[in-house]
Design a protein around this motif. Structure first.
Motif, PDB file in Angstrom:
ATOM      1  N   GLN A  58       0.831  -1.210   0.000  1.00 28.77           N
ATOM      2  CA  GLN A  58       0.000   0.000   0.000  1.00 28.77           C
ATOM      3  C   GLN A  58       0.871   1.268   0.000  1.00 28.77           C
ATOM      4  OE1 GLN A  58      -2.695  -0.057   3.352  1.00 28.77           O
ATOM      5  NE2 GLN A  58      -3.071   2.127   3.195  1.00 28.77           N
ATOM      6  N   GLN A  59       0.509   2.259  -0.847  1.00 30.58           N
ATOM      7  CA  GLN A  59       1.248   3.530  -0.864  1.00 30.58           C
ATOM      8  C   GLN A  59       0.876   4.323   0.391  1.00 30.58           C
ATOM      9  OE1 GLN A  59       3.331   5.326  -3.148  1.00 30.58           O
ATOM     10  NE2 GLN A  59       3.752   3.306  -3.970  1.00 30.58           N
ATOM     11  N   LEU A  60       1.873   4.816   1.093  1.00 34.29           N
ATOM     12  CA  LEU A  60       1.603   5.556   2.328  1.00 34.29           C
ATOM     13  C   LEU A  60       1.764   7.046   2.050  1.00 34.29           C
ATOM     14  CD1 LEU A  60       3.723   3.279   4.681  1.00 34.29           C
ATOM     15  CD2 LEU A  60       1.258   3.192   4.315  1.00 34.29           C
ATOM     16  N   ASN A  61       0.829   7.860   2.537  1.00 31.20           N
ATOM     17  CA  ASN A  61       0.960   9.301   2.289  1.00 31.20           C
ATOM     18  C   ASN A  61       1.947   9.933   3.284  1.00 31.20           C
ATOM     19  OD1 ASN A  61      -0.379   9.913   4.704  1.00 31.20           O
ATOM     20  ND2 ASN A  61      -2.384   9.864   3.701  1.00 31.20           N
ATOM     21  N   ARG A  62       2.254  11.181   3.024  1.00 35.71           N
ATOM     22  CA  ARG A  62       3.299  11.852   3.799  1.00 35.71           C
ATOM     23  C   ARG A  62       2.988  11.906   5.298  1.00 35.71           C
ATOM     24  NH1 ARG A  62       6.069  17.617   2.318  1.00 35.71           N
ATOM     25  NH2 ARG A  62       6.892  18.049   4.375  1.00 35.71           N
TER      26      ARG A  62
ATOM     27  N   ILE B 238       0.832  -1.188   7.601  1.00 33.03           N
ATOM     28  CA  ILE B 238       2.128  -1.835   7.316  1.00 33.03           C
ATOM     29  C   ILE B 238       2.129  -3.278   7.836  1.00 33.03           C
ATOM     30  CG2 ILE B 238       3.490   0.285   7.131  1.00 33.03           C
ATOM     31  CD1 ILE B 238       4.481  -0.310  10.035  1.00 33.03           C
ATOM     32  N   GLY B 239       0.918  -3.795   8.035  1.00 30.38           N
ATOM     33  CA  GLY B 239       0.779  -5.230   8.337  1.00 30.38           C
ATOM     34  C   GLY B 239       0.943  -5.610   9.788  1.00 30.38           C
ATOM     35  N   VAL B 240       0.861  -4.633  10.725  1.00 33.73           N
ATOM     36  CA  VAL B 240       1.001  -4.966  12.147  1.00 33.73           C
ATOM     37  C   VAL B 240      -0.352  -4.827  12.837  1.00 33.73           C
ATOM     38  CG1 VAL B 240       2.191  -4.448  14.303  1.00 33.73           C
ATOM     39  CG2 VAL B 240       3.359  -4.071  12.141  1.00 33.73           C
ATOM     40  N   LYS B 241      -0.776  -5.928  13.445  1.00 34.32           N
ATOM     41  CA  LYS B 241      -2.054  -5.890  14.177  1.00 34.32           C
ATOM     42  C   LYS B 241      -1.784  -6.140  15.651  1.00 34.32           C
ATOM     43  CE  LYS B 241      -5.490  -6.515  10.749  1.00 34.32           C
ATOM     44  NZ  LYS B 241      -4.727  -6.721   9.527  1.00 34.32           N
ATOM     45  N   GLY B 242      -2.452  -5.377  16.506  1.00 31.28           N
ATOM     46  CA  GLY B 242      -2.295  -5.562  17.951  1.00 31.28           C
ATOM     47  C   GLY B 242      -3.184  -6.705  18.432  1.00 31.28           C
ATOM     48  N   GLN B 243      -2.891  -7.168  19.668  1.00 30.20           N
ATOM     49  CA  GLN B 243      -3.764  -8.199  20.256  1.00 30.20           C
ATOM     50  C   GLN B 243      -4.634  -7.550  21.323  1.00 30.20           C
ATOM     51  OE1 GLN B 243      -1.636 -11.576  21.834  1.00 30.20           O
ATOM     52  NE2 GLN B 243      -0.156 -11.414  20.184  1.00 30.20           N
TER      53      GLN B 243
ATOM     54  N   ILE C  67       8.222  -1.088  10.762  1.00 29.85           N
ATOM     55  CA  ILE C  67       8.455   0.303  10.353  1.00 29.85           C
ATOM     56  C   ILE C  67       9.774   0.406   9.596  1.00 29.85           C
ATOM     57  CG2 ILE C  67       8.819   2.682  11.145  1.00 29.85           C
ATOM     58  CD1 ILE C  67       6.903   2.120  13.459  1.00 29.85           C
ATOM     59  N   ARG C  68      10.812  -0.273  10.109  1.00 32.74           N
ATOM     60  CA  ARG C  68      12.118  -0.249   9.412  1.00 32.74           C
ATOM     61  C   ARG C  68      11.972  -0.731   7.973  1.00 32.74           C
ATOM     62  NH1 ARG C  68      14.643  -2.083  14.009  1.00 32.74           N
ATOM     63  NH2 ARG C  68      14.480  -4.234  13.336  1.00 32.74           N
ATOM     64  N   LYS C  69      11.195  -1.811   7.818  1.00 31.01           N
ATOM     65  CA  LYS C  69      10.997  -2.385   6.491  1.00 31.01           C
ATOM     66  C   LYS C  69      10.180  -1.442   5.603  1.00 31.01           C
ATOM     67  CE  LYS C  69       9.943  -6.879   4.744  1.00 31.01           C
ATOM     68  NZ  LYS C  69       9.111  -8.025   4.934  1.00 31.01           N
ATOM     69  N   ALA C  70       9.082  -0.927   6.169  1.00 26.58           N
ATOM     70  CA  ALA C  70       8.201  -0.056   5.372  1.00 26.58           C
ATOM     71  C   ALA C  70       8.925   1.220   4.944  1.00 26.58           C
ATOM     72  CB  ALA C  70       6.951   0.297   6.174  1.00 26.58           C
ATOM     73  N   LEU C  71       9.724   1.789   5.838  1.00 30.40           N
ATOM     74  CA  LEU C  71      10.402   3.052   5.508  1.00 30.40           C
ATOM     75  C   LEU C  71      11.732   2.831   4.790  1.00 30.40           C
ATOM     76  CD1 LEU C  71       9.643   5.345   8.608  1.00 30.40           C
ATOM     77  CD2 LEU C  71       8.272   4.886   6.597  1.00 30.40           C
ATOM     78  N   GLY C  72      12.113   1.577   4.629  1.00 28.63           N
ATOM     79  CA  GLY C  72      13.305   1.282   3.821  1.00 28.63           C
ATOM     80  C   GLY C  72      14.623   1.478   4.548  1.00 28.63           C
ATOM     81  N   PHE C  73      14.598   1.450   5.891  1.00 32.26           N
ATOM     82  CA  PHE C  73      15.839   1.702   6.639  1.00 32.26           C
ATOM     83  C   PHE C  73      16.851   0.577   6.484  1.00 32.26           C
ATOM     84  CE2 PHE C  73      13.231   4.328   9.894  1.00 32.26           C
ATOM     85  CZ  PHE C  73      13.200   5.384   9.004  1.00 32.26           C
ATOM     86  N   GLU C  74      16.388  -0.568   5.950  1.00 34.44           N
ATOM     87  CA  GLU C  74      17.334  -1.672   5.798  1.00 34.44           C
ATOM     88  C   GLU C  74      18.133  -1.552   4.504  1.00 34.44           C
ATOM     89  OE1 GLU C  74      14.556  -4.724   6.605  1.00 34.44           O
ATOM     90  OE2 GLU C  74      14.844  -4.483   8.757  1.00 34.44           O
ATOM     91  N   ASN C  75      17.741  -0.591   3.648  1.00 34.96           N
ATOM     92  CA  ASN C  75      18.501  -0.348   2.416  1.00 34.96           C
ATOM     93  C   ASN C  75      19.592   0.681   2.688  1.00 34.96           C
ATOM     94  OD1 ASN C  75      16.586  -1.932   1.125  1.00 34.96           O
ATOM     95  ND2 ASN C  75      15.263  -0.159   0.792  1.00 34.96           N
ATOM     96  N   VAL C  76      20.562   0.726   1.775  1.00 41.33           N
ATOM     97  CA  VAL C  76      21.592   1.765   1.882  1.00 41.33           C
ATOM     98  C   VAL C  76      21.363   2.777   0.761  1.00 41.33           C
ATOM     99  CG1 VAL C  76      24.062   2.238   1.649  1.00 41.33           C
ATOM    100  CG2 VAL C  76      23.295   0.272   2.972  1.00 41.33           C
ATOM    101  N   PHE C  77      21.322   4.070   1.132  1.00 42.77           N
ATOM    102  CA  PHE C  77      21.165   5.133   0.141  1.00 42.77           C
ATOM    103  C   PHE C  77      22.446   5.946   0.101  1.00 42.77           C
ATOM    104  CE2 PHE C  77      17.001   4.240   1.936  1.00 42.77           C
ATOM    105  CZ  PHE C  77      16.327   3.872   0.780  1.00 42.77           C
ATOM    106  N   ARG C  78      23.131   5.860  -1.015  1.00 43.08           N
ATOM    107  CA  ARG C  78      24.360   6.647  -1.140  1.00 43.08           C
ATOM    108  C   ARG C  78      23.999   8.094  -1.482  1.00 43.08           C
ATOM    109  NH1 ARG C  78      25.555   1.747  -2.624  1.00 43.08           N
ATOM    110  NH2 ARG C  78      24.806   1.989  -4.762  1.00 43.08           N
ATOM    111  N   ALA C  79      24.676   9.026  -0.803  1.00 41.74           N
ATOM    112  CA  ALA C  79      24.330  10.438  -0.965  1.00 41.74           C
ATOM    113  C   ALA C  79      25.575  11.288  -1.146  1.00 41.74           C
ATOM    114  CB  ALA C  79      23.563  10.920   0.270  1.00 41.74           C
ATOM    115  N   VAL C  80      25.395  12.416  -1.849  1.00 44.61           N
ATOM    116  CA  VAL C  80      26.446  13.441  -1.884  1.00 44.61           C
ATOM    117  C   VAL C  80      25.869  14.721  -1.280  1.00 44.61           C
ATOM    118  CG1 VAL C  80      27.690  12.531  -3.882  1.00 44.61           C
ATOM    119  CG2 VAL C  80      25.821  14.149  -4.259  1.00 44.61           C
TER     120      VAL C  80
END
Ligand code: NAD
Length: 209
Positions: free
Chosen positions: A3-7, A55-60, A74-87
């Motif tokens: 699912q596309q997540l808005n800002r 993002i697929g997380v349901k509480g009990q 959240i890490r997976k959804a926001l892409g924190f496990e990827n590396v983004f090279r920047a200048v």
């Protein structure tokens, strides 16, 4: 495709993530009711449940959310496990501070080079980086497969730096200059202005302080 997540949702997910990392052990097996998270963040519990469901997380029932599962989702959804090279273009106060700050690495940001046009700065060290001449910009973007350009130059230089990075194949721009840059729509961009946060403080100091 997920699912596309808005800002607004993305920004709230980041707030949950920061809260979990600040106040809990994100790897532990603790649970948290959405009402508690809502209280910590001054947000609405229903909104939190909706955001996490997206993002697929349901509480009990009566237990709440497993903190480690929330952090991982959240890490997976926001892409924190990827590396983004920047200048970074502009090795002044702000560019230098971003280059030297190692905390962004936990969100996947890897600064590979820092550029400037000031001959007095070229060759100097900032953190682990040596400031490079702007002439090398296009070469480094292509050679290192750079994804993100960070703009910390004065306003009058920002558009030209942007155009050069776009032409060299950059995928995203994080703009700190006070300019509404013209950026092709296929390039993801974000204009960052700390005065937005300052306005929040100013409002509350004026009306509630
Ligand atoms: P600074 O003067 O310390 O640094 C700017 C650097 O850019 C200098 O080293 C200069 O030599 C270099 N530069 C100038 N033209 C260049 C070019 N064409 N190519 C490469 N480098 C070039 O300024 P600063 O305080 O670091 O601010 C930098 C920018 O960030 C400004 O546009 C400022 O308005 C903005 N800023 C934004 C925020 C925010 O909240 N978004 C906060 C602070 C500063």
């Amino acid at each position: 495709m997920p699912q596309q997540l808005n800002r607004q949702t993305l920004e709230r997910l980041m707030q949950y993530y920061l809260c979990i990392n600040r106040d809990f052990d994100p790897q532990g097996n603790q649970t948290i009711p959405s009402a508690r998270l809502a209280q910590l963040l001054s947000l609405d519990g229903t909104q939190i449940r909706k955001d996490l469901a997206a993002i697929g997380v349901k509480g009990q029932c009566r237990v709440g959310f497993e903190i480690s599962r929330v952090a991982e989702a959240i890490r997976k959804a926001l892409g924190f496990e990827n590396v983004f090279r920047a200048v970074i273009i502009g090795a002044g106060h702000l560019g230098g501070a971003i280059a030297a700050y190692e905390g962004f690495a936990r969100y996947g940001l890897q600064v590979v080079a820092l550029f400037d046009i000031d001959p007095g700065k070229i060759g100097l060290n900032v953190g682990h980086h040596v400031i490079q001449p702007l002439e090398k910009l296009e070469f480094v973007i292509k050679d290192r497969d750079v994804h993100l350009g960070i703009i910390t130059v004065p306003a009058d230089a920002a558009q030209e730096c942007t155009d050069r990075m776009v032409k060299a194949g950059i995928k995203g721009i994080w703009n700190f200059s006070p300019v509404n840059l013209k950026i092709p729509p296929e390039i993801i961009s974000r204009h960052e202005d700390l005065s937005v946060g300052l306005a929040y403080l100013s409002y509350h100091l004026t009306h509630n302080g």
